[in-house]
Design an enzyme around this catalytic site. Sequence first.
Site, PDB file in Angstrom:
ATOM      1  N   THR A   1       0.836  -1.192   0.000  1.00 10.76           N
ATOM      2  CA  THR A   1       0.000   0.000   0.000  1.00 10.76           C
ATOM      3  C   THR A   1       0.872   1.243   0.000  1.00 10.76           C
ATOM      4  O   THR A   1       2.092   1.166  -0.175  1.00 10.76           O
ATOM      5  CB  THR A   1      -0.995  -0.033   1.192  1.00 10.76           C
ATOM      6  OG1 THR A   1      -1.937   1.018   1.039  1.00 10.76           O
ATOM      7  CG2 THR A   1      -0.275   0.079   2.522  1.00 10.76           C
TER       8      THR A   1
ATOM      9  N   LYS B   1       3.523   1.486  -3.850  1.00 11.75           N
ATOM     10  CA  LYS B   1       2.958   0.711  -4.957  1.00 11.75           C
ATOM     11  C   LYS B   1       3.704   0.917  -6.277  1.00 11.75           C
ATOM     12  O   LYS B   1       3.810  -0.008  -7.085  1.00 11.75           O
ATOM     13  CB  LYS B   1       1.482   1.047  -5.125  1.00 11.75           C
ATOM     14  CG  LYS B   1       0.625   0.621  -3.949  1.00 11.75           C
ATOM     15  CD  LYS B   1      -0.827   0.971  -4.189  1.00 11.75           C
ATOM     16  CE  LYS B   1      -1.688   0.558  -2.998  1.00 11.75           C
ATOM     17  NZ  LYS B   1      -3.113   0.868  -3.211  1.00 11.75           N
TER      18      LYS B   1
ATOM     19  N   GLY C   1      -1.467   8.467  -8.250  1.00  7.63           N
ATOM     20  CA  GLY C   1      -0.484   7.554  -7.700  1.00  7.63           C
ATOM     21  C   GLY C   1      -0.906   6.120  -7.929  1.00  7.63           C
ATOM     22  O   GLY C   1      -1.667   5.817  -8.862  1.00  7.63           O
TER      23      GLY C   1
END
Length: 277
Positions: free
Chosen positions: A67, A71, A134
Amino acid sequence: MISGTTILIAHLGYPTEGFKAPMIYNPYFEKHGIDAVVMPMGVKAEDYPDVFRGLFRLTNIRGALVTMPHKITTLSLLDDVSTTARIAGSCNAVLRRADGTLVGDMFDGAGFVRGVIRKGFRLDEARALVVGSGGVGSAIAASLAAAGIPAIGLFDSSPAAAEALGERLREHYPRLEVSTGAKDPAGYDVVVNATPLGMMEGDPLPVDVSRIASGTFVGEVVMKEEITPFLRAARDKGCPIQVGTDMLFEQIPAYLEFFGFGSTTPDELRSVSQIKY
């Protein structure tokens, strides 16, 4: 009970205080007699590559959940990457194969989209705004495109990140209408907060909620609390919403298959979950 035979699934990120996955996986493993454990491991970005390489030298590790903020970095540490992860430009699942090689996949976007569809919302004629480009935002955008959404807007505090995601989407989905650089939610049917905004008290809202129409589907990835300030504001306007943990419940069956633990349903996961806020 953790023993010497327990299979380790690392949960890698920083900070770990908002992690909810262990409170779903571990009760499920216990119920089904699966000798495995999901263990939160807080790793700062500057330490991550070294910690990651060292971690996968352990003999009892099967894989990892990945997480924020790791990532994207994880992609460069793998031997093989799925097509979905390549399009998303990020990875949230790592499996160590029997030969010791590491393969990565991405389930965030699939979990989010499955949750939207399960709630009865159609995507084939919808326009979506994804705020945050992201790892999780890229994955959600990729999965929305795969689900047939005709148009998508991308915004990130780094314009280059949004544009790079836009180029990847255009490459793989040439019919998709992609725009970048603006986060005005007016005119969109789906609005997604895929940023960390909402993790910390006093964070600003990711978009101007007064510009969201009442019928807009509003989704969240932050899991610090079930109803974040952003979702509360959208709900107050009459918008249908999806909480951050819905994405988790929808993607965990895919994770379980990936790690070789069989599969289950979101309903069963909810029945055993011990999530607390």
